[in-house]
Scaffold this motif. Structure first.
Motif, PDB file in Angstrom:
ATOM      1  N   ARG A  26      -1.957   8.366   7.493  1.00  0.00           N
ATOM      2  CA  ARG A  26      -1.667   6.977   8.356  1.00  0.00           C
ATOM      3  C   ARG A  26      -3.648   6.993   8.922  1.00  0.00           C
ATOM      4  NH1 ARG A  26       3.439   8.553   9.425  1.00  0.00           N
ATOM      5  NH2 ARG A  26       2.570   9.787  11.883  1.00  0.00           N
ATOM      6  N   LYS A  27      -4.387   7.640   8.920  1.00  0.00           N
ATOM      7  CA  LYS A  27      -5.779   8.640   9.298  1.00  0.00           C
ATOM      8  C   LYS A  27      -6.128   8.418   8.545  1.00  0.00           C
ATOM      9  CE  LYS A  27      -5.542  11.248  14.281  1.00  0.00           C
ATOM     10  NZ  LYS A  27      -5.154  12.330  14.830  1.00  0.00           N
ATOM     11  N   THR A  28      -6.298   8.571   7.383  1.00  0.00           N
ATOM     12  CA  THR A  28      -6.603   8.776   6.767  1.00  0.00           C
ATOM     13  C   THR A  28      -6.970   6.846   5.263  1.00  0.00           C
ATOM     14  OG1 THR A  28      -6.853  10.538   5.541  1.00  0.00           O
ATOM     15  CG2 THR A  28      -7.848   9.220   3.985  1.00  0.00           C
ATOM     16  N   LEU A  29      -5.896   6.860   5.801  1.00  0.00           N
ATOM     17  CA  LEU A  29      -5.682   5.199   5.574  1.00  0.00           C
ATOM     18  C   LEU A  29      -6.604   3.925   6.390  1.00  0.00           C
ATOM     19  CD1 LEU A  29      -4.417   2.911   4.065  1.00  0.00           C
ATOM     20  CD2 LEU A  29      -3.007   2.609   4.880  1.00  0.00           C
ATOM     21  N   ARG A  30      -6.081   4.144   7.937  1.00  0.00           N
ATOM     22  CA  ARG A  30      -7.245   3.999   8.683  1.00  0.00           C
ATOM     23  C   ARG A  30      -8.846   3.688   7.801  1.00  0.00           C
ATOM     24  NH1 ARG A  30      -5.647  -0.723  10.399  1.00  0.00           N
ATOM     25  NH2 ARG A  30      -7.410  -1.186   9.404  1.00  0.00           N
ATOM     26  N   LEU A  31      -9.187   4.582   7.894  1.00  0.00           N
ATOM     27  CA  LEU A  31     -10.332   4.885   7.774  1.00  0.00           C
ATOM     28  C   LEU A  31     -10.821   4.265   5.928  1.00  0.00           C
ATOM     29  CD1 LEU A  31     -10.722   8.945   8.719  1.00  0.00           C
ATOM     30  CD2 LEU A  31     -11.918   7.139   9.159  1.00  0.00           C
ATOM     31  N   ILE A  32     -10.002   4.212   5.510  1.00  0.00           N
ATOM     32  CA  ILE A  32     -10.419   3.058   4.245  1.00  0.00           C
ATOM     33  C   ILE A  32     -10.395   1.679   4.571  1.00  0.00           C
ATOM     34  CG2 ILE A  32      -9.394   3.197   1.892  1.00  0.00           C
ATOM     35  CD1 ILE A  32      -8.358   5.809   2.053  1.00  0.00           C
ATOM     36  N   LEU A  33      -9.303   1.699   5.554  1.00  0.00           N
ATOM     37  CA  LEU A  33      -9.567  -0.076   5.141  1.00  0.00           C
ATOM     38  C   LEU A  33     -10.458  -0.223   6.133  1.00  0.00           C
ATOM     39  CD1 LEU A  33      -4.997  -0.230   6.770  1.00  0.00           C
ATOM     40  CD2 LEU A  33      -6.995  -1.874   4.192  1.00  0.00           C
ATOM     41  N   ASP A  34     -10.792   0.864   7.063  1.00  0.00           N
ATOM     42  CA  ASP A  34     -11.670  -0.116   8.113  1.00  0.00           C
ATOM     43  C   ASP A  34     -13.427   0.077   7.197  1.00  0.00           C
ATOM     44  OD1 ASP A  34     -10.570  -0.559  10.183  1.00  0.00           O
ATOM     45  OD2 ASP A  34     -11.131   1.244  10.986  1.00  0.00           O
ATOM     46  N   ALA A  35     -13.735   1.046   5.917  1.00  0.00           N
ATOM     47  CA  ALA A  35     -14.328   1.389   5.350  1.00  0.00           C
ATOM     48  C   ALA A  35     -14.424   0.008   4.403  1.00  0.00           C
ATOM     49  CB  ALA A  35     -14.162   2.579   4.408  1.00  0.00           C
ATOM     50  N   ALA A  36     -13.595  -0.848   4.199  1.00  0.00           N
ATOM     51  CA  ALA A  36     -13.816  -1.142   2.984  1.00  0.00           C
ATOM     52  C   ALA A  36     -14.184  -2.756   3.876  1.00  0.00           C
ATOM     53  CB  ALA A  36     -11.454  -1.653   2.334  1.00  0.00           C
ATOM     54  N   ALA A  37     -13.614  -2.930   5.208  1.00  0.00           N
ATOM     55  CA  ALA A  37     -14.174  -4.102   6.329  1.00  0.00           C
ATOM     56  C   ALA A  37     -15.363  -4.124   5.348  1.00  0.00           C
ATOM     57  CB  ALA A  37     -13.531  -3.958   7.034  1.00  0.00           C
ATOM     58  N   GLU A  38     -16.048  -2.952   5.990  1.00  0.00           N
ATOM     59  CA  GLU A  38     -17.441  -2.840   5.715  1.00  0.00           C
ATOM     60  C   GLU A  38     -17.922  -3.291   5.006  1.00  0.00           C
ATOM     61  OE1 GLU A  38     -18.971   1.255   7.069  1.00  0.00           O
ATOM     62  OE2 GLU A  38     -17.744   1.044   9.097  1.00  0.00           O
ATOM     63  N   GLU A  39     -17.622  -2.611   3.571  1.00  0.00           N
ATOM     64  CA  GLU A  39     -18.239  -2.829   3.093  1.00  0.00           C
ATOM     65  C   GLU A  39     -17.951  -3.546   1.941  1.00  0.00           C
ATOM     66  OE1 GLU A  39     -19.605  -1.469  -1.671  1.00  0.00           O
ATOM     67  OE2 GLU A  39     -19.953  -1.209   0.675  1.00  0.00           O
ATOM     68  N   ALA A  51       0.398  -1.407  -0.342  1.00  0.00           N
ATOM     69  CA  ALA A  51      -0.103   0.055   0.187  1.00  0.00           C
ATOM     70  C   ALA A  51       1.064   0.863  -0.049  1.00  0.00           C
ATOM     71  CB  ALA A  51      -0.958  -0.451   1.202  1.00  0.00           C
ATOM     72  N   LYS A  52       0.727   2.285  -0.489  1.00  0.00           N
ATOM     73  CA  LYS A  52       1.347   3.701  -0.900  1.00  0.00           C
ATOM     74  C   LYS A  52       1.115   3.925   0.737  1.00  0.00           C
ATOM     75  CE  LYS A  52      -0.509   3.915  -5.415  1.00  0.00           C
ATOM     76  NZ  LYS A  52      -1.408   4.537  -6.469  1.00  0.00           N
ATOM     77  N   THR A  53       2.499   3.599   1.365  1.00  0.00           N
ATOM     78  CA  THR A  53       2.340   4.211   2.738  1.00  0.00           C
ATOM     79  C   THR A  53       2.467   5.657   2.691  1.00  0.00           C
ATOM     80  OG1 THR A  53       4.541   2.284   2.728  1.00  0.00           O
ATOM     81  CG2 THR A  53       4.234   3.609   4.974  1.00  0.00           C
ATOM     82  N   PRO A  54       1.579   6.146   3.553  1.00  0.00           N
ATOM     83  CA  PRO A  54       1.756   7.658   4.081  1.00  0.00           C
ATOM     84  C   PRO A  54       2.281   7.694   5.392  1.00  0.00           C
ATOM     85  CG  PRO A  54       0.094   6.344   5.282  1.00  0.00           C
ATOM     86  CD  PRO A  54       0.785   5.174   4.645  1.00  0.00           C
ATOM     87  N   ARG A  55       2.740   9.261   4.749  1.00  0.00           N
ATOM     88  CA  ARG A  55       4.562   9.788   5.521  1.00  0.00           C
ATOM     89  C   ARG A  55       3.894  11.175   6.336  1.00  0.00           C
ATOM     90  NH1 ARG A  55       8.930   9.850   2.324  1.00  0.00           N
ATOM     91  NH2 ARG A  55       8.554   8.509   0.162  1.00  0.00           N
ATOM     92  N   THR A  56       2.446  11.089   6.740  1.00  0.00           N
ATOM     93  CA  THR A  56       2.576  12.052   7.964  1.00  0.00           C
ATOM     94  C   THR A  56       0.792  11.364   8.583  1.00  0.00           C
ATOM     95  OG1 THR A  56       0.144  12.831   6.381  1.00  0.00           O
ATOM     96  CG2 THR A  56       2.578  13.946   6.546  1.00  0.00           C
ATOM     97  N   GLU A  57       0.564  11.895   9.705  1.00  0.00           N
ATOM     98  CA  GLU A  57       0.018  11.556  10.807  1.00  0.00           C
ATOM     99  C   GLU A  57      -1.528  11.114   9.979  1.00  0.00           C
ATOM    100  OE1 GLU A  57      -2.552   9.536  13.785  1.00  0.00           O
ATOM    101  OE2 GLU A  57       0.179   9.613  13.188  1.00  0.00           O
ATOM    102  N   THR A  73      -4.980   7.722  -3.775  1.00  0.00           N
ATOM    103  CA  THR A  73      -3.721   7.952  -3.036  1.00  0.00           C
ATOM    104  C   THR A  73      -3.069   7.233  -2.746  1.00  0.00           C
ATOM    105  OG1 THR A  73      -4.776  10.357  -2.835  1.00  0.00           O
ATOM    106  CG2 THR A  73      -2.786   9.865  -1.562  1.00  0.00           C
ATOM    107  N   TYR A  74      -3.702   5.929  -2.697  1.00  0.00           N
ATOM    108  CA  TYR A  74      -3.046   4.785  -1.111  1.00  0.00           C
ATOM    109  C   TYR A  74      -2.986   3.567  -2.066  1.00  0.00           C
ATOM    110  CZ  TYR A  74      -3.441   8.654   2.001  1.00  0.00           C
ATOM    111  OH  TYR A  74      -3.186   9.535   3.069  1.00  0.00           O
ATOM    112  N   PHE A  75      -4.445   2.682  -2.613  1.00  0.00           N
ATOM    113  CA  PHE A  75      -5.084   2.265  -3.412  1.00  0.00           C
ATOM    114  C   PHE A  75      -4.966   2.063  -4.832  1.00  0.00           C
ATOM    115  CE2 PHE A  75      -6.066   1.263   0.831  1.00  0.00           C
ATOM    116  CZ  PHE A  75      -4.974   0.592   1.395  1.00  0.00           C
ATOM    117  N   ASP A  76      -4.483   1.258  -5.767  1.00  0.00           N
ATOM    118  CA  ASP A  76      -4.317   1.346  -7.549  1.00  0.00           C
ATOM    119  C   ASP A  76      -5.652   0.589  -7.404  1.00  0.00           C
ATOM    120  OD1 ASP A  76      -2.331   2.817  -7.306  1.00  0.00           O
ATOM    121  OD2 ASP A  76      -1.154   0.752  -7.719  1.00  0.00           O
TER     122      ASP A  76
END
Length: 208
Positions: free
Chosen positions: A23-36, A14-20, A63-66
């Motif tokens: 990282r929070k946005t990536l976490r939101l996307i992964l949690d949303a993907a789990a729900e979806e 995954a396109k590793t985020p460089r800022t906090e 930005t994080y996933f292709d």
């Protein structure tokens, strides 16, 4: 369920985020993907709805996933790591290996009850990303077998085939999670863990 807790290959890709904030946005996307994916499955799930659930723009997703497959693969790895992060510290804090098996199963059931999408996502990965599905179980089994052998070295368990034992205990835990975590969460997790612990400790042979 002991295994390495290092980031998996899928998460590392995954396109590793460089800022906090990243990282929070990536976490939101992964949690949303789990729900979806948990609600609709992989094939019916969509990037647009993942972004909507996460409260981010479509561009932020990319930005994080292709692709949808990329976020699904990362999600499988992420959920596997979450299980380990939830269960392993509890097991390590136990006084011995047999006690660790009991509290570890209770912790796993607790995790499943709060993440019921886990089973659908992992099961679908067998068809969507078979290598990720296999890696999920193999990495856990390898760590489990090593930890059982180490427990034998400490005199906490009997000698045996560590691979067979690891897969057998994992298989039991997986189906206990399905039955008493996903399908029926009415019974206390400690009650289920105690029954399984008795089987691990005493086996099926009649006692004198």
């Amino acid at each position: 369920m002991t295994a390495t807790t290092q980031p998996s290959e899928a998460l590392a890709k995954a396109k590793t985020p460089r800022t906090e904030r990243g990282r929070k946005t990536l976490r939101l996307i992964l949690d949303a993907a789990a729900e979806e994916f948990g609600a609709r499955g992989y094939h019916e799930g969509s990037i647009a709805r993942i972004a909507q659930r996460a409260g981010v723009a479509i561009g932020s997703f990319y930005t994080y996933f292709d692709s949808k497959e990329a976020v699904f693969r990362a999600l499988v790895a992420d959920m596997s790591r979450q299980v380990q992060d939830h269960v392993v510290p509890v097991m390590l804090a136990a006084p011995d290996r047999l006690a660790a098996e009991r509290v570890g199963l209770a912790a796993f059931l607790d995790f499943v009850r709060n993440h019921k999408s886990l089973y659908r996502i992992i099961d679908e990965s067998a068809f969507v990303a078979e290598d990720a599905y296999r890696r999920h179980y193999v990495e856990v089994a390898e760590g489990y077998a090593r930890s059982l052998e180490q427990a034998f070295g400490r005199g906490e368990v009997s000698d045996g085939d560590w691979q067979v034992r690891a897969w057998a205990i994992m298989g039991m835990n997986v189906f206990l999670g399905l039955k008493f975590g996903v399908w029926d969460d009415s019974r206390p997790v400690d009650e289920i863990a105690a029954a399984a612990h008795a089987l691990i400790t005493n086996g099926l042979a009649p006692r004198a």
